[in-house]
Enzyme design. Structure first.
Site, PDB file in Angstrom:
ATOM      1  N   HIS A 175      -2.192  -2.171  -9.762  1.00 14.69           N
ATOM      2  CA  HIS A 175      -3.213  -1.618  -8.872  1.00 14.69           C
ATOM      3  C   HIS A 175      -4.431  -2.510  -8.916  1.00 14.69           C
ATOM      4  O   HIS A 175      -4.758  -3.051  -9.969  1.00 14.69           O
ATOM      5  CB  HIS A 175      -3.589  -0.196  -9.312  1.00 14.69           C
ATOM      6  CG  HIS A 175      -4.256   0.578  -8.241  1.00 14.69           C
ATOM      7  ND1 HIS A 175      -5.605   0.479  -7.993  1.00 14.69           N
ATOM      8  CD2 HIS A 175      -3.755   1.442  -7.327  1.00 14.69           C
ATOM      9  CE1 HIS A 175      -5.890   1.268  -6.986  1.00 14.69           C
ATOM     10  NE2 HIS A 175      -4.805   1.859  -6.553  1.00 14.69           N
ATOM     11  N   ASP A 206       2.725   5.672  -6.561  1.00 19.32           N
ATOM     12  CA  ASP A 206       3.969   5.555  -5.789  1.00 19.32           C
ATOM     13  C   ASP A 206       5.218   5.452  -6.659  1.00 19.32           C
ATOM     14  O   ASP A 206       6.329   5.525  -6.153  1.00 19.32           O
ATOM     15  CB  ASP A 206       3.899   4.322  -4.878  1.00 19.32           C
ATOM     16  CG  ASP A 206       2.834   4.469  -3.812  1.00 19.32           C
ATOM     17  OD1 ASP A 206       2.742   5.568  -3.249  1.00 19.32           O
ATOM     18  OD2 ASP A 206       2.087   3.513  -3.560  1.00 19.32           O
ATOM     19  N   HIS A 231       0.877  -1.185   0.000  1.00 15.34           N
ATOM     20  CA  HIS A 231       0.000   0.000   0.000  1.00 15.34           C
ATOM     21  C   HIS A 231       0.911   1.231   0.000  1.00 15.34           C
ATOM     22  O   HIS A 231       1.757   1.368  -0.875  1.00 15.34           O
ATOM     23  CB  HIS A 231      -0.926  -0.116   1.211  1.00 15.34           C
ATOM     24  CG  HIS A 231      -2.054   0.866   1.272  1.00 15.34           C
ATOM     25  ND1 HIS A 231      -2.391   1.705   0.254  1.00 15.34           N
ATOM     26  CD2 HIS A 231      -2.945   1.138   2.275  1.00 15.34           C
ATOM     27  CE1 HIS A 231      -3.433   2.450   0.607  1.00 15.34           C
ATOM     28  NE2 HIS A 231      -3.787   2.128   1.836  1.00 15.34           N
TER      29      HIS A 231
HETATM   30  N1  CMC Z   1       5.140  -6.580 -10.291  1.00 15.16           N
HETATM   31  C1  CMC Z   1       5.057  -7.781 -10.935  1.00 15.16           C
HETATM   32  N2  CMC Z   1       3.920  -8.463 -11.094  1.00 15.16           N
HETATM   33  C2  CMC Z   1       2.815  -7.921 -10.581  1.00 15.16           C
HETATM   34  C3  CMC Z   1       2.807  -6.688  -9.914  1.00 15.16           C
HETATM   35  C4  CMC Z   1       4.046  -6.006  -9.775  1.00 15.16           C
HETATM   36  N3  CMC Z   1       4.092  -4.833  -9.142  1.00 15.16           N
HETATM   37  N4  CMC Z   1       1.567  -6.395  -9.507  1.00 15.16           N
HETATM   38  C5  CMC Z   1       0.795  -7.413  -9.895  1.00 15.16           C
HETATM   39  N5  CMC Z   1       1.542  -8.331 -10.546  1.00 15.16           N
HETATM   40  C6  CMC Z   1       1.074  -9.570 -11.189  1.00 15.16           C
HETATM   41  C7  CMC Z   1       0.743 -10.626 -10.135  1.00 15.16           C
HETATM   42  O1  CMC Z   1       1.868 -11.415  -9.850  1.00 15.16           O
HETATM   43  C8  CMC Z   1      -0.357 -11.389 -10.833  1.00 15.16           C
HETATM   44  O2  CMC Z   1       0.229 -12.215 -11.801  1.00 15.16           O
HETATM   45  P1  CMC Z   1      -0.402 -13.681 -12.101  1.00 15.16           P
HETATM   46  O3  CMC Z   1      -1.752 -13.404 -12.696  1.00 15.16           O
HETATM   47  O4  CMC Z   1       0.545 -14.327 -13.072  1.00 15.16           O
HETATM   48  O5  CMC Z   1      -0.461 -14.404 -10.781  1.00 15.16           O
HETATM   49  C9  CMC Z   1      -1.117 -10.308 -11.593  1.00 15.16           C
HETATM   50  O6  CMC Z   1      -0.161  -9.267 -11.832  1.00 15.16           O
HETATM   51  C10 CMC Z   1      -2.306  -9.723 -10.825  1.00 15.16           C
HETATM   52  O7  CMC Z   1      -1.812  -9.186  -9.601  1.00 15.16           O
HETATM   53  P2  CMC Z   1      -2.501  -9.339  -8.192  1.00 15.16           P
HETATM   54  O8  CMC Z   1      -1.445  -9.483  -7.145  1.00 15.16           O
HETATM   55  O9  CMC Z   1      -3.577 -10.381  -8.253  1.00 15.16           O
HETATM   56  O10 CMC Z   1      -3.208  -7.930  -8.086  1.00 15.16           O
HETATM   57  P3  CMC Z   1      -3.804  -7.278  -6.763  1.00 15.16           P
HETATM   58  O11 CMC Z   1      -4.934  -6.439  -7.196  1.00 15.16           O
HETATM   59  O12 CMC Z   1      -4.092  -8.313  -5.743  1.00 15.16           O
HETATM   60  O13 CMC Z   1      -2.600  -6.395  -6.189  1.00 15.16           O
HETATM   61  C11 CMC Z   1      -1.115  -4.590  -5.846  1.00 15.16           C
HETATM   62  C12 CMC Z   1      -2.479  -5.026  -6.408  1.00 15.16           C
HETATM   63  C13 CMC Z   1      -1.044  -3.080  -5.894  1.00 15.16           C
HETATM   64  C14 CMC Z   1      -0.999  -5.037  -4.378  1.00 15.16           C
HETATM   65  C15 CMC Z   1      -0.001  -5.233  -6.698  1.00 15.16           C
HETATM   66  O14 CMC Z   1      -0.093  -4.777  -8.033  1.00 15.16           O
HETATM   67  C16 CMC Z   1       1.389  -4.924  -6.143  1.00 15.16           C
HETATM   68  O15 CMC Z   1       1.844  -5.630  -5.258  1.00 15.16           O
HETATM   69  N6  CMC Z   1       2.076  -3.853  -6.642  1.00 15.16           N
HETATM   70  C17 CMC Z   1       3.376  -3.477  -6.109  1.00 15.16           C
HETATM   71  C18 CMC Z   1       3.184  -2.669  -4.821  1.00 15.16           C
HETATM   72  C19 CMC Z   1       2.658  -1.287  -5.101  1.00 15.16           C
HETATM   73  O16 CMC Z   1       3.145  -0.573  -5.965  1.00 15.16           O
HETATM   74  N7  CMC Z   1       1.670  -0.880  -4.297  1.00 15.16           N
HETATM   75  C20 CMC Z   1       1.071   0.468  -4.377  1.00 15.16           C
HETATM   76  C21 CMC Z   1      -0.324   0.385  -4.882  1.00 15.16           C
HETATM   77  S1  CMC Z   1      -1.001   1.970  -5.404  1.00 15.16           S
HETATM   78  C22 CMC Z   1      -1.030   3.016  -4.056  1.00 15.16           C
HETATM   79  C23 CMC Z   1      -1.578   2.446  -2.797  1.00 15.16           C
HETATM   80  O17 CMC Z   1      -2.579   1.772  -2.763  1.00 15.16           O
HETATM   81  O18 CMC Z   1      -0.950   2.709  -1.790  1.00 15.16           O
END
Ligand code: CMC
Length: 436
Positions: free
Chosen positions: A307, A363, A268
């Protein structure tokens, strides 16, 4: 006009049910009537991580993740970032309308009047270790405010609620600045109510011996824009924490401390700090392809990308990229921006990221600006938390005024042991003797 209902046939009983649809949503409680018999509890939905569940109705922030649209109270984020001050946006989020000149003047006066903290706050700030993470300090000091303001428990009284809202918005920069200066061993600087919200924060952070600190106007405006962009983002993890904890009728300071704790996680708000560490680790443009390969093989995450809701470019990231150039005109170019731009270019042309609709989020670029302005990475999430306090409080207030809301209490699907009898300690581990 199509019939706004959903017809469900339960193949277990061959019964048919008609469930109303409103705003593209069915009510989970309407499923409870679907039973196999009188002993059956009724049908539930299972939605770990709330992937497809609306927990509230809200009139505060509109977000269309597929189109990359973000609006506060109907106003596009781009227009607010261009024309408003942070306190003007704070007023809008909390009151539903932009303030008149007089309303804004009174509102700013009220907030700035409450920027001062009780002297004892400095004493417990001193108790933290010199390298305590500022988010840990912020969680603790915001929670501690509830001990200074016992009246805050009176959450049913709108007048009292408003007072706590103003108190917390006023004091957040002061607590954050005290944490910063404690870390550096510098004396605390009291708030200056003659200054604007961000100028005052910069004054409390960076004033040394000069009688009056004058923030660089370009940097102060950049911080103002960043604060506007971070002010609310509907039902994200920390806001959901704020609503869930607030639903137990805890006071707003204890409740906001829970939201700050949720924000501190690297998935987050903590992501902005992680982005800087990642860019440091990559170090130079020629090492980007190898890093991206690691991400594609699931060994790493590209921090600042992806996201839950945006499956298109995060509109805040677009504005932040522009602000970065303005800041670098003053501070000199942070070389990490070139690594970040290249990383974005490579990622956005790669099948892995295209297929998963992964774009830079808020971010990805914010930390590069903060670093150029003189902040250390461990301060970045604090810079997210100060403005998000407004969103948390607006959502908290809306939750309290919503007659449909009750204490948040999800259901579970129990997957543990069936009933079994107690085993004396002398017999445990001897399954046959214990009769298991
Ligand atoms: N790098 C590499 N792969 C990713 C990333 C990433 N940053 N984000 C998602 N994926 C992949 C994930 O591995 C999955 O792949 P697969 O379908 O092969 O298993 C696919 O994309 C879908 O991802 P998810 O984890 O199911 O998506 P989510 O909605 O549960 O998670 C998230 C959203 C923001 C937690 C995630 O994208 C992430 O961890 N990003 C990096 C951390 C980040 O930048 N967070 C800030 C978010 S925006 C501001 C805020 O909210 O604070």
């Amino acid at each position: 006009m199509p019939n706004e209902t959903l017809t469900i046939i339960d193949n277990r009983t061959e019964q048919t049910y008609s469930i109303p649809i409103s705003r593209g949503t069915i009510r989970a409680m309407d499923l409870r009537q679907i039973k196999t018999g009188p002993e059956d509890f009724g049908l539930m939905t299972y939605d770990p991580a709330f992937m497809n569940t609306a927990s509230c109705q809200s009139a505060i922030t509109y977000l269309d993740g597929d189109k990359g649209i973000l609006r506060y109270r109907g106003y596009p984020i781009e227009q607010l970032a261009e024309h408003c001050t942070f306190l003007e946006v704070a007023y809008l989020l909390l009151h539903g309308e932009l303030p008149t000149t007089e309303e804004l003047e009174n509102w700013s006066c009220e907030v700035m009047h409450h920027a001062m903290t009780h002297e004892n706050v400095k004493k417990f700030m001193d108790g933290f270790h010199h390298d305590a993470h500022p988010m840990g300090v912020l969680i603790s000091t915001v929670a501690a405010l509830s001990t200074f303001y016992p009246d805050a428990r009176n959450i049913g009284d709108p007048k009292c609620r408003r007072k706590q809202i103003i108190r917390l918005i006023g004091k957040m920069p002061t607590l954050a600045a005290y944490a910063y200066r404690h870390r550096l061993g510098l004396p605390y600087v009291y708030p200056d109510p003659d200054l604007g919200y961000t100028q005052n924060y910069m004054n409390m952070l960076w004033r040394r011996t000069e009688p009056k600190y004058a923030a660089n106007p370009v940097l102060a405006r950049a911080l103002e824009v960043l604060f506007i962009l971070h002010a609310d983002h509907e039902q994200n993890c920390s806001t959901s924490a704020m609503r869930a904890v607030g639903s137990s009728q805890a006071d707003p300071f204890a409740t906001a401390a829970a939201a700050i704790a949720a924000l501190s996680g690297p998935l987050h708000g903590g992501a902005n700090e992680e982005v800087l560490r990642m860019l440091d680790e990559i170090g130079s443009k020629d090492r980007i392809p190898a890093f991206v390969e690691q991400v594609k093989y699931g060994k790493r995450k590209l921090m600042g990308f992806g996201h839950r809701v945006y499956k298109n470019y995060d509109p805040r990231a677009r504005i932040i990229k522009r602000v970065a150039e303005e800041v670098f005109e003053v501070t000199g170019r942070n070389p990490k921006i070139d690594i970040a731009l290249d990383l974005e270019r490579i990622a956005l042309s790669d099948e892995y990221f295209i297929k998963r609709k992964l774009y830079p989020n808020v971010d990805f670029y914010s930390g590069i600006i903060y670093q150029a302005m003189g902040f250390t990475p461990d301060q970045f999430t604090v810079l997210f938390g100060i403005p998000r306090t407004v969103g948390w409080l607006a959502q908290w207030q809306e939750m309290l005024e919503d007659p449909e809301q009750k204490i948040a209490r999800p259901r579970q699907i129990y997957t543990g042991q069936d009933k079994r009898d107690f085993v004396p300690i002398t017999l445990r581990g001897q399954r046959e003797l214990a009769g298991v």
